[in-house]
Design an enzyme around this catalytic site. Sequence first.
Site, PDB file in Angstrom:
ATOM      1  CB  CYS A  94      13.825   6.841   2.958  1.00 38.49           C
ATOM      2  SG  CYS A  94      14.075   6.061   4.544  1.00 38.49           S
ATOM      3  NE  ARG A 145      10.796   6.515  -2.280  1.00 36.70           N
ATOM      4  CZ  ARG A 145      11.137   5.604  -3.285  1.00 36.70           C
ATOM      5  NH1 ARG A 145      10.178   5.903  -4.223  1.00 36.70           N
ATOM      6  NH2 ARG A 145      11.719   4.666  -3.004  1.00 36.70           N
ATOM      7  CD1 TRP A 175       7.945   4.067   6.999  1.00 30.51           C
ATOM      8  CD2 TRP A 175       9.400   2.723   7.048  1.00 30.51           C
ATOM      9  NE1 TRP A 175       7.377   3.172   7.563  1.00 30.51           N
ATOM     10  CE2 TRP A 175       8.214   2.106   7.524  1.00 30.51           C
ATOM     11  CE3 TRP A 175      10.533   1.836   7.138  1.00 30.51           C
ATOM     12  CZ2 TRP A 175       8.252   0.798   8.035  1.00 30.51           C
ATOM     13  CZ3 TRP A 175      10.493   0.521   7.564  1.00 30.51           C
ATOM     14  CH2 TRP A 175       9.423   0.079   8.070  1.00 30.51           C
ATOM     15  CG  ASN A 195      15.998   6.163   0.077  1.00 33.71           C
ATOM     16  OD1 ASN A 195      15.882   7.002   0.892  1.00 33.71           O
ATOM     17  ND2 ASN A 195      15.094   6.229  -1.127  1.00 33.71           N
ATOM     18  N   GLY A 196      17.529   2.592   2.160  1.00 33.27           N
ATOM     19  CA  GLY A 196      18.041   1.259   2.304  1.00 33.27           C
ATOM     20  C   GLY A 196      18.527   0.905   3.650  1.00 33.27           C
ATOM     21  CD  GLU A 237      -6.983  -4.510  -0.949  1.00 31.91           C
ATOM     22  OE1 GLU A 237      -5.879  -5.419  -0.623  1.00 31.91           O
ATOM     23  OE2 GLU A 237      -6.614  -3.233  -1.303  1.00 31.91           O
ATOM     24  CE  LYS A 245      -6.063  -0.719   0.980  1.00 36.25           C
ATOM     25  NZ  LYS A 245      -5.412  -1.464  -0.196  1.00 36.25           N
ATOM     26  CD  GLU A 285      -3.434   0.020   3.484  1.00 34.17           C
ATOM     27  OE1 GLU A 285      -2.255  -0.237   3.579  1.00 34.17           O
ATOM     28  OE2 GLU A 285      -3.946  -0.465   2.827  1.00 34.17           O
ATOM     29  CG  HIS A 291     -13.717 -24.077  10.411  1.00 34.13           C
ATOM     30  ND1 HIS A 291     -14.073 -25.362  10.884  1.00 34.13           N
ATOM     31  CD2 HIS A 291     -14.316 -23.769   9.231  1.00 34.13           C
ATOM     32  CE1 HIS A 291     -15.025 -25.976   9.843  1.00 34.13           C
ATOM     33  NE2 HIS A 291     -14.898 -24.946   8.889  1.00 34.13           N
ATOM     34  CE  LYS A 346       1.283   3.593  -3.384  1.00 34.12           C
ATOM     35  NZ  LYS A 346      -0.140   3.040  -3.043  1.00 34.12           N
TER      36      LYS A 346
HETATM   37  C1  F6R Z   1      -1.769  -1.716   0.808  1.00 29.38           C
HETATM   38  C2  F6R Z   1      -0.533  -1.379   0.289  1.00 29.38           C
HETATM   39  C3  F6R Z   1       0.337  -2.461   0.416  1.00 29.38           C
HETATM   40  C4  F6R Z   1       1.199  -2.853  -1.042  1.00 29.38           C
HETATM   41  C5  F6R Z   1       2.427  -3.768  -0.753  1.00 29.38           C
HETATM   42  C6  F6R Z   1       3.134  -4.058  -2.262  1.00 29.38           C
HETATM   43  O1  F6R Z   1      -2.599  -0.830   0.523  1.00 29.38           O
HETATM   44  O2  F6R Z   1      -0.121  -0.648  -0.434  1.00 29.38           O
HETATM   45  O3  F6R Z   1       0.127  -3.679   0.996  1.00 29.38           O
HETATM   46  O4  F6R Z   1       0.187  -3.564  -1.696  1.00 29.38           O
HETATM   47  O5  F6R Z   1       3.467  -3.134   0.142  1.00 29.38           O
HETATM   48  O6  F6R Z   1       3.693  -3.040  -2.780  1.00 29.38           O
HETATM   49  P1  F6R Z   1       3.806  -3.136  -4.227  1.00 29.38           P
HETATM   50  O7  F6R Z   1       2.522  -3.363  -4.985  1.00 29.38           O
HETATM   51  O8  F6R Z   1       4.308  -1.643  -4.787  1.00 29.38           O
HETATM   52  O9  F6R Z   1       4.568  -4.137  -4.593  1.00 29.38           O
END
Ligand code: F6R
Length: 615
Positions: A2, A27, A77, A103-104, A488, A492, A495, A511, A610
């Site tokens: 949020c 966010r 969010w 927020n929270g 990773e 990517k 998501e 396995h 994010k």
């Molecule tokens: C994936 C992504 C998330 C963040 C995770 C941690 O692309 O962005 O998996 O890596 O939420 O976020 P930070 O690094 O901000 O603690």
Amino acid sequence: MCGIVAYKGQKDCFPILLDGLKKLEYRGYDSAGVACLVNNKIDITKRAGKVKELERAIAGKKSSKNCNGLGIAHTRWATHGEPNQKNAHPHSDESKKITLVHNGIIENYDPIKKFLRSKKIKFKSDTDTEVLVQLIGYFYNKGMLSFEQSVRAALQRVDGAYGIVILNTDFPDMMIAARKGSPLVVGIKDGEFFIGSDVSPIVKHTQKIIYLNDSEMAVIDGTNYEIKSVDKDVSLPKKVEKIDYKIDDFDKGKFKYFMHKEIHEQVTTIHNTLKGRSTKSSVLLHGLSEYWEEIKAAEKIYITACGTSWHAGLIGKNLIERFAEVPVHVEYASEFRYNHSIMDNKTIVIAISQSGETADTLAAISKANDFGAITIGICNVAGSSVSRETNCGIHTRCGHEIGVASTKAFTSQISILYLFALKLADSRKRITKTDMKKHLEMISDVHQKDIKSVLKKEKSIKKMAKKYQNASDFLYLGRGLNFPVALEGALKLKEISYIHAEGYPAAEMKHGPIALVDKNMPNVFIVPKDKTYDKIISNIEEIKSRKGKIIIVTDSKDKILRDLSDDLILLPKTNQYMFVMLATIALQLFSYFIAVAKGCDVDQPRNLAKSVTVE
Ligand code: F6R
């Protein structure tokens, strides 16, 4: 999660708040809303969906020309209650005097709601936030407490996390903000105040910032402000900090999506991360100097993080164990915070976070601090909670990352971990002077031309991506340093394109996951020409013989790879550390182009945000 933006000054609020919401949309984008003071009444507009829906609604309102310079806004969010208009913020109390954005999560919302219902207070939404504003209203409307005292009384009764900004129609020149667990910053400029859940909606207006700490509130009255404690009515001394974010950081430039821009920025961001942090013979990490004696004597290291940052942690483990010979455990922060980890003052805990505000990572740091471990933050946002709550740390300096899918932060995190591993190895005398020199030469020549040459492959990667856009599942396979690259790559893809993908160590695939393989299944192999090369060739053969599609990312021109692959991305020949970066960038582009081909909203994928500031 949020985003909050609020304004107090003399100007029309709406343009400032809407512009701020757009900057904060990364966010959360389930709904958006604004509350402004118009003719001493609160005027609220909210809409489900993105900020542009709210903007349309406001454009059609007369009041938008007539706002008294006091307003709050929110992009959501969803946690409690569906992402619809009814549950969108801002929320008001029953008397409609008090309105807030939050927020929270208020964890004990249920008993408080029951209590307020027993007082005949009616609720309009399903949110935990409305419970908080109704509680403030309950105290205030009894007439015994002032506005500020009512806020304090309510906040002292809630469990969980909050960043809030509150208006009260009885005090048309006043705004109160408070935080616990969810960040809030206050921007100050000659009698104007800007509040944000981060600096992005503020920097355009002022670079003078106050970071609120947990259990602090900002009471803004007219052109004056005071920082106070939430726990008792005392003023707290507070430093105004000058930040130097560039407004450009928040523009897409020539790119359609921030993610695409951020992938391209890696030509300079990796360089910026490494710049000035080594000499010809040693690594300099000034942020760790104060604790280096303890760090170098560490008997055990934990790395804790979430998501992409956790993947960087896995690469860090490989590098630290390889160079410095200290055992490293990598744990998801959400698990670490509740696990029975064995720590003491000879344990180092490295927390990695792009945003510096991830709730689980912060809880992990807090646990490590309680155990007396030395905590190190590797973080991209200066002044963030991770930076402030760890004993020492290093900033990744890769600039603001806005695309929800993390890209440039990951390669910068790896760069820092590489430096850290070398410095530790050097201090513990586990690396020869000659080897150290070789690594540092590699670091000083950051291979910008190699990154550029991967980016130049965009066209062919885009063509390849189109070919695979309709696949329903992918396997990503790599070994050693490239197993986290496979994880990773898979993260990517899933998501941003919503295609199911899994990362595995290439040999582990036998396995179980191999049962998934058929002629429709693409398998992405990451194949550097190193000591694992022959073994991976065998793994590729195993999939090939089951008719799986083979996509290879490699730095080898060997014919066998061309023969085995349906598609191949050839990376420039560098070294095994740089290979990790180049393969990552190639896979970022691959996911990006698949998502674009599928028509997905790349920067704001569904259900994500994010900054994950709730547990
Ligand atoms: C994936 C992504 C998330 C963040 C995770 C941690 O692309 O962005 O998996 O890596 O939420 O976020 P930070 O690094 O901000 O603690």
